[in-house]
Design a protein around this motif. Sequence first.
Motif, PDB file in Angstrom:
ATOM      1  N   ALA A 330       0.845  -1.196   0.000  1.00  0.00           N
ATOM      2  CA  ALA A 330       0.000   0.000   0.000  1.00  0.00           C
ATOM      3  C   ALA A 330       0.877   1.240   0.000  1.00  0.00           C
ATOM      4  CB  ALA A 330      -0.929   0.010   1.217  1.00  0.00           C
ATOM      5  N   ASN A 331       0.322   2.331  -0.544  1.00  0.00           N
ATOM      6  CA  ASN A 331       0.934   3.649  -0.428  1.00  0.00           C
ATOM      7  C   ASN A 331       0.395   4.311   0.836  1.00  0.00           C
ATOM      8  OD1 ASN A 331       2.227   3.378  -2.930  1.00  0.00           O
ATOM      9  ND2 ASN A 331       0.430   4.148  -4.021  1.00  0.00           N
ATOM     10  N   LEU A 332       1.276   4.811   1.677  1.00  0.00           N
ATOM     11  CA  LEU A 332       0.835   5.410   2.935  1.00  0.00           C
ATOM     12  C   LEU A 332       1.554   6.731   3.165  1.00  0.00           C
ATOM     13  CD1 LEU A 332       0.711   2.343   5.360  1.00  0.00           C
ATOM     14  CD2 LEU A 332      -1.200   3.497   4.256  1.00  0.00           C
ATOM     15  N   ARG A 333       0.763   7.724   3.568  1.00  0.00           N
ATOM     16  CA  ARG A 333       1.325   9.014   3.985  1.00  0.00           C
ATOM     17  C   ARG A 333       1.076   9.144   5.481  1.00  0.00           C
ATOM     18  NH1 ARG A 333      -0.373  11.972   0.223  1.00  0.00           N
ATOM     19  NH2 ARG A 333       1.630  12.314  -0.802  1.00  0.00           N
ATOM     20  N   LEU A 334       2.137   9.081   6.268  1.00  0.00           N
ATOM     21  CA  LEU A 334       2.023   9.106   7.729  1.00  0.00           C
ATOM     22  C   LEU A 334       2.263  10.519   8.237  1.00  0.00           C
ATOM     23  CD1 LEU A 334       3.985   5.839   8.651  1.00  0.00           C
ATOM     24  CD2 LEU A 334       1.564   6.118   8.145  1.00  0.00           C
ATOM     25  N   GLU A 335       1.417  10.941   9.166  1.00  0.00           N
ATOM     26  CA  GLU A 335       1.550  12.274   9.759  1.00  0.00           C
ATOM     27  C   GLU A 335       1.835  12.215  11.251  1.00  0.00           C
ATOM     28  OE1 GLU A 335      -2.003  14.375   8.823  1.00  0.00           O
ATOM     29  OE2 GLU A 335      -1.627  14.408   6.647  1.00  0.00           O
ATOM     30  N   GLU A 342      10.947   1.824  16.811  1.00  0.00           N
ATOM     31  CA  GLU A 342      11.041   1.101  15.544  1.00  0.00           C
ATOM     32  C   GLU A 342      10.039   1.604  14.508  1.00  0.00           C
ATOM     33  OE1 GLU A 342       8.024  -1.164  18.012  1.00  0.00           O
ATOM     34  OE2 GLU A 342       9.986  -0.244  18.350  1.00  0.00           O
ATOM     35  N   GLU A 343       9.079   2.441  14.913  1.00  0.00           N
ATOM     36  CA  GLU A 343       8.055   2.901  13.986  1.00  0.00           C
ATOM     37  C   GLU A 343       8.581   4.026  13.110  1.00  0.00           C
ATOM     38  OE1 GLU A 343       4.574   3.848  16.203  1.00  0.00           O
ATOM     39  OE2 GLU A 343       4.192   1.767  16.794  1.00  0.00           O
ATOM     40  N   PRO A 344       7.969   4.242  11.932  1.00  0.00           N
ATOM     41  CA  PRO A 344       8.492   5.234  10.981  1.00  0.00           C
ATOM     42  C   PRO A 344       8.136   6.659  11.384  1.00  0.00           C
ATOM     43  CG  PRO A 344       6.513   4.207  10.110  1.00  0.00           C
ATOM     44  CD  PRO A 344       6.829   3.474  11.387  1.00  0.00           C
ATOM     45  N   ASN A 345       8.958   7.600  10.935  1.00  0.00           N
ATOM     46  CA  ASN A 345       8.670   9.014  11.111  1.00  0.00           C
ATOM     47  C   ASN A 345       7.622   9.457  10.095  1.00  0.00           C
ATOM     48  OD1 ASN A 345      10.571   9.498  13.227  1.00  0.00           O
ATOM     49  ND2 ASN A 345      12.222   9.432  11.702  1.00  0.00           N
ATOM     50  N   PRO A 346       7.012  10.634  10.283  1.00  0.00           N
ATOM     51  CA  PRO A 346       6.047  11.123   9.282  1.00  0.00           C
ATOM     52  C   PRO A 346       6.688  11.215   7.905  1.00  0.00           C
ATOM     53  CG  PRO A 346       5.892  12.413  11.305  1.00  0.00           C
ATOM     54  CD  PRO A 346       7.091  11.521  11.462  1.00  0.00           C
ATOM     55  N   GLY A 347       5.910  10.864   6.878  1.00  0.00           N
ATOM     56  CA  GLY A 347       6.417  10.907   5.515  1.00  0.00           C
ATOM     57  C   GLY A 347       5.655   9.962   4.610  1.00  0.00           C
ATOM     58  N   ASP A 348       6.125   9.841   3.367  1.00  0.00           N
ATOM     59  CA  ASP A 348       5.503   8.963   2.367  1.00  0.00           C
ATOM     60  C   ASP A 348       6.272   7.648   2.310  1.00  0.00           C
ATOM     61  OD1 ASP A 348       3.755  10.970   1.842  1.00  0.00           O
ATOM     62  OD2 ASP A 348       4.728  11.641  -0.007  1.00  0.00           O
ATOM     63  N   TYR A 349       5.511   6.544   2.340  1.00  0.00           N
ATOM     64  CA  TYR A 349       6.140   5.222   2.371  1.00  0.00           C
ATOM     65  C   TYR A 349       5.405   4.248   1.459  1.00  0.00           C
ATOM     66  CZ  TYR A 349       8.414   6.937   6.621  1.00  0.00           C
ATOM     67  OH  TYR A 349       9.142   7.663   7.519  1.00  0.00           O
ATOM     68  N   ALA A 350       6.178   3.354   0.866  1.00  0.00           N
ATOM     69  CA  ALA A 350       5.612   2.150   0.256  1.00  0.00           C
ATOM     70  C   ALA A 350       5.666   1.063   1.329  1.00  0.00           C
ATOM     71  CB  ALA A 350       6.413   1.745  -0.972  1.00  0.00           C
ATOM     72  N   MET A 351       4.506   0.507   1.629  1.00  0.00           N
ATOM     73  CA  MET A 351       4.403  -0.427   2.749  1.00  0.00           C
ATOM     74  C   MET A 351       4.172  -1.843   2.245  1.00  0.00           C
ATOM     75  SD  MET A 351       2.091  -2.330   4.719  1.00  0.00           S
ATOM     76  CE  MET A 351       0.497  -1.642   4.352  1.00  0.00           C
ATOM     77  N   VAL A 352       4.860  -2.798   2.870  1.00  0.00           N
ATOM     78  CA  VAL A 352       4.588  -4.213   2.624  1.00  0.00           C
ATOM     79  C   VAL A 352       4.325  -4.849   3.986  1.00  0.00           C
ATOM     80  CG1 VAL A 352       7.064  -4.765   2.623  1.00  0.00           C
ATOM     81  CG2 VAL A 352       5.431  -6.382   1.651  1.00  0.00           C
ATOM     82  N   ALA A 353       3.196  -5.555   4.085  1.00  0.00           N
ATOM     83  CA  ALA A 353       2.784  -6.159   5.355  1.00  0.00           C
ATOM     84  C   ALA A 353       2.698  -7.665   5.189  1.00  0.00           C
ATOM     85  CB  ALA A 353       1.436  -5.602   5.810  1.00  0.00           C
ATOM     86  N   VAL A 354       3.182  -8.381   6.190  1.00  0.00           N
ATOM     87  CA  VAL A 354       3.091  -9.838   6.242  1.00  0.00           C
ATOM     88  C   VAL A 354       2.237 -10.175   7.460  1.00  0.00           C
ATOM     89  CG1 VAL A 354       4.342 -12.009   6.416  1.00  0.00           C
ATOM     90  CG2 VAL A 354       5.338 -10.105   5.139  1.00  0.00           C
TER      91      VAL A 354
END
Length: 587
Positions: A330-335, A342-354
């Motif tokens: 999924a494409n995700l924009r985190l704010e 371990e979690e990502p900072n705000p920004g645009d990410y390509a996400m892969v989930a298992v």
Amino acid sequence: MTDAAAPEDGAAPLRILLLEDSDLDTELLTAVLEDAGLAVAIERVITRGAFAAATARRCHDIILADYVLPTFDGMGALATARENCPEVPFVFVSGTLGEDVAVEALKHGATDYVTKQRLDRLPRVILRALAEARAHLRRRAAEQALRDLNESLEQRVAVRTRELAEANAALQHQIAERERIEDALHQAQRLEAVGQLTSGVAHDFNNLLTVIAGNIEFLERAVSDDRSKRRLDMMRGAADRGARLTAQLLAFSRRQKLAPVPVQLNQTVASMRDLLQSSMGGSIRIEMTLQPDLWPALVDATQIELIILNLAINARDAMAVGGCLTIETANLRLEAEPARPEEPNPGDYAMVAVSDTGTGIAPDVLARVFEPFFTTKEVGKGSGLGLAQVYGFVKQSGGGVRIDTVPGEGTSVRVYLPRVAADVAPPAPRPVAIDCARLRHASDKRVVLVVDDDSAVRDITTTRLGEAGYAIREAGSGLAAIQALETDPCVDLAVLDFAMPGMNGAEVAAVIRSRWPAIQILFVTGYADHTAIARIDGGGEDRVVQKPFRGEDLERKVASMLEPRPRLALVSGGAEAPARTAGPVRG
């Protein structure tokens, strides 16, 4: 007049409603009031209808009424007045009003009474009635004000209570947020401290391994007897295992060497379906939810494949009785700011989930899953470096990882990888031909990669094949074997133990067949699912050696598979893999 004060000079005249049928009595009453100095404005009525209309207007200060009237009596007039203007004083002025009747009138709401024989009392009675009416009005106003005050007080108390509750909630939120930030800071500091420690240990350990591996190479040149060479091979294998361990430690401490390029995760995940299906087994269903127009991710292509495979194997181990493995992109924009290190900072990410439908992770375990060497698996079933390696990889890549889990229901591990800043088309994977024959001399030994998680069994296998004249490389797990081949794919034969934790032999063989098809495969097993083995390139009994080894069965089958020697030209399907002529396998 002692009971009540007279109106001040210049005040408005008293408005009197007079119910009287006698003209003489009206004149007499008026004269008495004027003689008393009262300024009055008298409205005289006689009939019931006129009286009802006048009282309905509510424009009088006091009502004076005769008791005996032509068409109705005083009690009827009193009832009408109490209904239409209950706040106006009502005084009977009558010549026939007896004491009993007067008492009854007072009970029904009359203010007072005066007999026509004692009209001299009338001014004082009027003033007292007016004073009592005004006092009653002031009392009613005060009572109403008190009621209004109580109501407003309740409202103010309610508003203040709500404000205090909101302030308390905000304070509790601030306290909880501060505790969360402090916990996250403590965890980040702990992981950072462990990362610095492991980085230092890995660095020093690599220096020691460099000395050990270098001296092994020097000794190999000087030693001629087979027994000593075999011992040196065992020492080199141990050094290789140490090198792979330090590589995992460097991954956690974010010191590994990465080659990030734009990668289409949808293509990566789709190309791994067969590998994942063979790794999961028949009891686990694989579903893929891939978002169209997925942003390209800036990541090391080889490492992300290993990360996905590692997470899938962890998910399989959590589903002992089968289930469903779901891979999602999924494409995700985190704010939001990260809640954990371990979690990502705000920004645009390509996400892969298992995600899996397994046992889930308990809260006390979840707090430590990224710590190196922490594992809940049985001894020998896991190193405790899998999620630590994921953590180090995504953090070094500029992304993050988040775990959502419900004990007894399943776990989802989401890996966030940074979006490629510009719309750069990722390069299509170009197979790289590696001519191993050109890199070798005709007199070089054939290379055999031995993969077995049991070090004692692996020692027996490598010793026998080394004594048979083969160059031996070894790996203690399926993932280690794949990493070894990524580094140096110039291997003639892979000898795979079938039953291994993590990736079993069939799963490792599937990867080798898809990426390095020129490498021959031989299984060694004490108990194996021959159906699964047979799926690997139609392998049959000639590709299986039963444990314990009988006679020279192992050496004979290896020789039959490697002779005559073909000219190898390996094709690597991912990033370019460097070809090497010698040296230990690096995991």
